[in-house]
Design an enzyme around this catalytic site. Structure first.
Site, PDB file in Angstrom:
ATOM      1  N   ASP A  20       3.221  -4.271   7.932  1.00 49.38           N
ATOM      2  CA  ASP A  20       1.992  -3.500   7.825  1.00 49.38           C
ATOM      3  C   ASP A  20       0.827  -4.476   8.024  1.00 49.38           C
ATOM      4  OD1 ASP A  20      -0.262  -2.227   6.968  1.00 49.38           O
ATOM      5  OD2 ASP A  20       0.510  -1.663   5.009  1.00 49.38           O
ATOM      6  N   HIS A  59       0.864  -1.183   0.000  1.00 47.33           N
ATOM      7  CA  HIS A  59       0.000   0.000   0.000  1.00 47.33           C
ATOM      8  C   HIS A  59       0.902   1.235   0.000  1.00 47.33           C
ATOM      9  CE1 HIS A  59      -2.788   2.974   1.794  1.00 47.33           C
ATOM     10  NE2 HIS A  59      -3.770   2.159   1.475  1.00 47.33           N
ATOM     11  N   LYS A  70     -10.281  -0.469  10.531  1.00 50.13           N
ATOM     12  CA  LYS A  70     -10.542  -1.703   9.759  1.00 50.13           C
ATOM     13  C   LYS A  70     -10.919  -2.853  10.710  1.00 50.13           C
ATOM     14  CE  LYS A  70      -7.356  -0.149   6.355  1.00 50.13           C
ATOM     15  NZ  LYS A  70      -7.675   0.216   5.005  1.00 50.13           N
ATOM     16  N   CYS A  78      -4.718   2.460  -3.658  1.00 50.86           N
ATOM     17  CA  CYS A  78      -3.463   2.988  -3.074  1.00 50.86           C
ATOM     18  C   CYS A  78      -2.343   1.974  -3.256  1.00 50.86           C
ATOM     19  CB  CYS A  78      -3.628   3.339  -1.601  1.00 50.86           C
ATOM     20  SG  CYS A  78      -4.740   4.696  -1.352  1.00 50.86           S
ATOM     21  N   GLN A 101      -4.526  -5.034   7.103  1.00 53.58           N
ATOM     22  CA  GLN A 101      -5.550  -6.010   6.692  1.00 53.58           C
ATOM     23  C   GLN A 101      -5.511  -7.256   7.574  1.00 53.58           C
ATOM     24  OE1 GLN A 101      -7.861  -5.390   4.407  1.00 53.58           O
ATOM     25  NE2 GLN A 101      -6.937  -3.401   3.932  1.00 53.58           N
TER      26      GLN A 101
HETATM   27  C1  LIG Z   1      -2.426  -2.788   3.636  1.00 52.46           C
HETATM   28  C2  LIG Z   1      -2.721  -1.368   4.078  1.00 52.46           C
HETATM   29  N1  LIG Z   1      -1.726  -0.640   4.579  1.00 52.46           N
HETATM   30  C3  LIG Z   1      -1.924   0.618   5.000  1.00 52.46           C
HETATM   31  C4  LIG Z   1      -3.146   1.218   4.913  1.00 52.46           C
HETATM   32  C5  LIG Z   1      -3.309   2.623   5.382  1.00 52.46           C
HETATM   33  O1  LIG Z   1      -4.169   2.702   6.478  1.00 52.46           O
HETATM   34  P1  LIG Z   1      -4.626   4.108   7.051  1.00 52.46           P
HETATM   35  O2  LIG Z   1      -5.069   4.936   5.891  1.00 52.46           O
HETATM   36  O3  LIG Z   1      -5.725   3.772   7.992  1.00 52.46           O
HETATM   37  O4  LIG Z   1      -3.437   4.716   7.752  1.00 52.46           O
HETATM   38  C6  LIG Z   1      -4.212   0.494   4.363  1.00 52.46           C
HETATM   39  C7  LIG Z   1      -5.551   1.112   4.187  1.00 52.46           C
HETATM   40  O5  LIG Z   1      -6.260   0.800   3.253  1.00 52.46           O
HETATM   41  C8  LIG Z   1      -3.995  -0.840   3.956  1.00 52.46           C
HETATM   42  O6  LIG Z   1      -4.979  -1.585   3.436  1.00 52.46           O
END
Ligand SMILES: Cc1ncc(COP(=O)(O)O)c(C=O)c1O
Length: 411
Positions: free
Chosen positions: A205, A128, A231, A369, A208
């Site tokens: 990260d 992401h 999430k 993203c 998910q």
């Molecule tokens: C795999 C992953 N990493 C990072 C993020 C970023 O999360 P946030 O926008 O809540 O900081 C997301 C959000 O869609 C995600 O799916």
């Protein structure tokens, strides 16, 4: 947690706890399949935040009055809930952030002074943007080199390539635990073992993974792990940066102010202990309490029941879409979360999503993203259905019907 008694997994009871599921969209019952972007909130979370605001709200840590103490207790209880949920060694390893993105930025900024030109950071093409751009900052500002790991045919991480990429200049491996596009689950334990053997830091990260997988920080042995509350059926504006003590202590604070200090004079500043030294300013108090409530609520279920339910929904959807001509799924590894990204020959993902919305079905369409992944897969966008705890098999049928209608109209 084996002594704990869990709730039965009763889908109708669960659904009744989510007020938003009563909504109609375009005259049809809401079928919410955008859980990977953000999940809906149960009454337990909504009322924990509202009750705190109504009955015991004040700023945390600084006061000596009753409301300040009560709020601080609830805020710190939330940290305890996160610690237990992640099986982290101590509450000191749990830093509240505003989300996963901020957590990764805290690590990148905190490491910046230690990065020399030519130092390497290993990423994968499935990341992401939140787990890419902070490392681009280090490329731009410190001369770090980004090394990209590609994927197998099924959308898994190429582990041989990862192993080969680790070298004497590698400083950090930053990877998702589960892809928000492909659903691919990465073998974090194996990755952290490789990294540790080479003296390389790891950041995972977990945005998910946090809502689908069993998380045990001691077992995973990563240096840093991040996720966002929203999430996990919790509120926005709150997330977690878990770090091993030594790894967190090595980070230079990213922001200054508030509780992160021990002393401040005209000449100098000394910093507070962990986790407070990385939590500058008034924290998102109600949001942290909401996250604690979300974790407490989520933890009343046996994770295996949730997984079995979501896997069955995914399998049902997978079977249903296989009859649709020209539909291609991205990400087909054996170890995969309940996320289905797909394209349909002759139809733009945005049009699919708009037509589905007419039938009450909330899908996401776009690059999610993850532009490096999109260019690796040679598409500009995909449509995505992602399943959560409250989704039903009837909703999967509605989703398939909506797709069939989209097909008739577009293809
Ligand atoms: C795999 C992953 N990493 C990072 C993020 C970023 O999360 P946030 O926008 O809540 O900081 C997301 C959000 O869609 C995600 O799916």
């Amino acid at each position: 947690m084996s002594s704990m008694t869990y709730r039965d997994f009763d889908i109708e009871t669960i659904r009744a706890e989510f007020p938003i599921l009563q909504r109609q969209i375009n005259g049809k019952p809401l079928v919410y399949l955008d859980n990977a972007a953000s999940a809906q909130k149960p009454e337990a979370v909504i009322s924990a935040m509202a009750d705190q605001a109504r009955t015991a709200y004040a700023n945390v840590h600084r006061g000596l009055h009753t409301l300040a103490n009560e709020t601080t207790d609830r805020y710190e209880q939330a940290r305890k809930s996160v610690q237990t949920f992640l099986n982290a060694p101590s509450e000191k390893n749990i830093v509240f952030t505003k989300g996963a993105t901020e957590g990764i930025n805290i690590v990148a900024a905190g490491l910046a002074e230690t990065i020399q030109p030519g130092d390497e950071i290993i990423l994968s093409v499935m990341e992401h943007h939140s787990n890419i751009i902070p490392w681009h900052f280090l490329r731009e500002r410190c001369g770090a080199v980004l090394k990209w790991i590609e994927l197998t045919e099924e959308g898994g991480l190429d582990m041989a390539a990862l192993e080969a990429a680790i070298g004497p200049k590698t400083r950090l491996i930053a990877l998702s635990h589960m892809s928000n596009v492909l659903g691919t689950v990465n073998d974090v334990k194996k990755i952290t073992a490789l990294a540790r053997a080479a003296g390389v830091l790891t950041l995972i990260d977990g945005c998910q993974a946090v809502v689908h997988l069993d998380l045990d920080m001691i077992d995973l042995d990563c240096d840093f792990y991040v996720f966002s509350g929203h999430k996990l059926y919790g509120p926005t504006g709150i997330g977690v940066l878990y770090g091993q003590t030594e790894a967190l202590e090595a980070l230079r604070p990213f922001q200054g102010g508030g509780e992160m200090i021990e002393t401040v004079s005209r000449e100098a500043v000394t910093y507070n202990e962990l986790p407070y030294r990385l939590e500058a300013g008034t924290p998102p108090i109600l949001e942290a309490i909401g996250l604690g409530a979300a974790i407490d609520w989520f933890s009343t279920f046996k994770l295996k029941d949730i997984q079995a339910h979501e896997d069955a929904l995914y399998a049902h959807a997978r079977e249903g879409v296989s009859a649709i001509n020209g539909l291609k799924i991205y990400g087909e590894t054996a170890d995969k979360g309940p996320v289905m990204s797909f394209s349909l020959i002759g139809a733009h993902p945005h049009d699919i999503s708009q037509i589905a919305d007419k039938y009450g079905v909330a899908l996401r369409a776009g690059h999610h993203c993850a532009q490096p992944l999109m260019s690796y897969m040679e598409v500009s966008a995909t449509a995505r259905a992602s399943f959560g705890i409250y989704n039903t098999h009837k909703e999967v049928d509605n989703f398939i019907e909506a797709l069939e209608k989209a097909c008739k109209m577009l293809v």
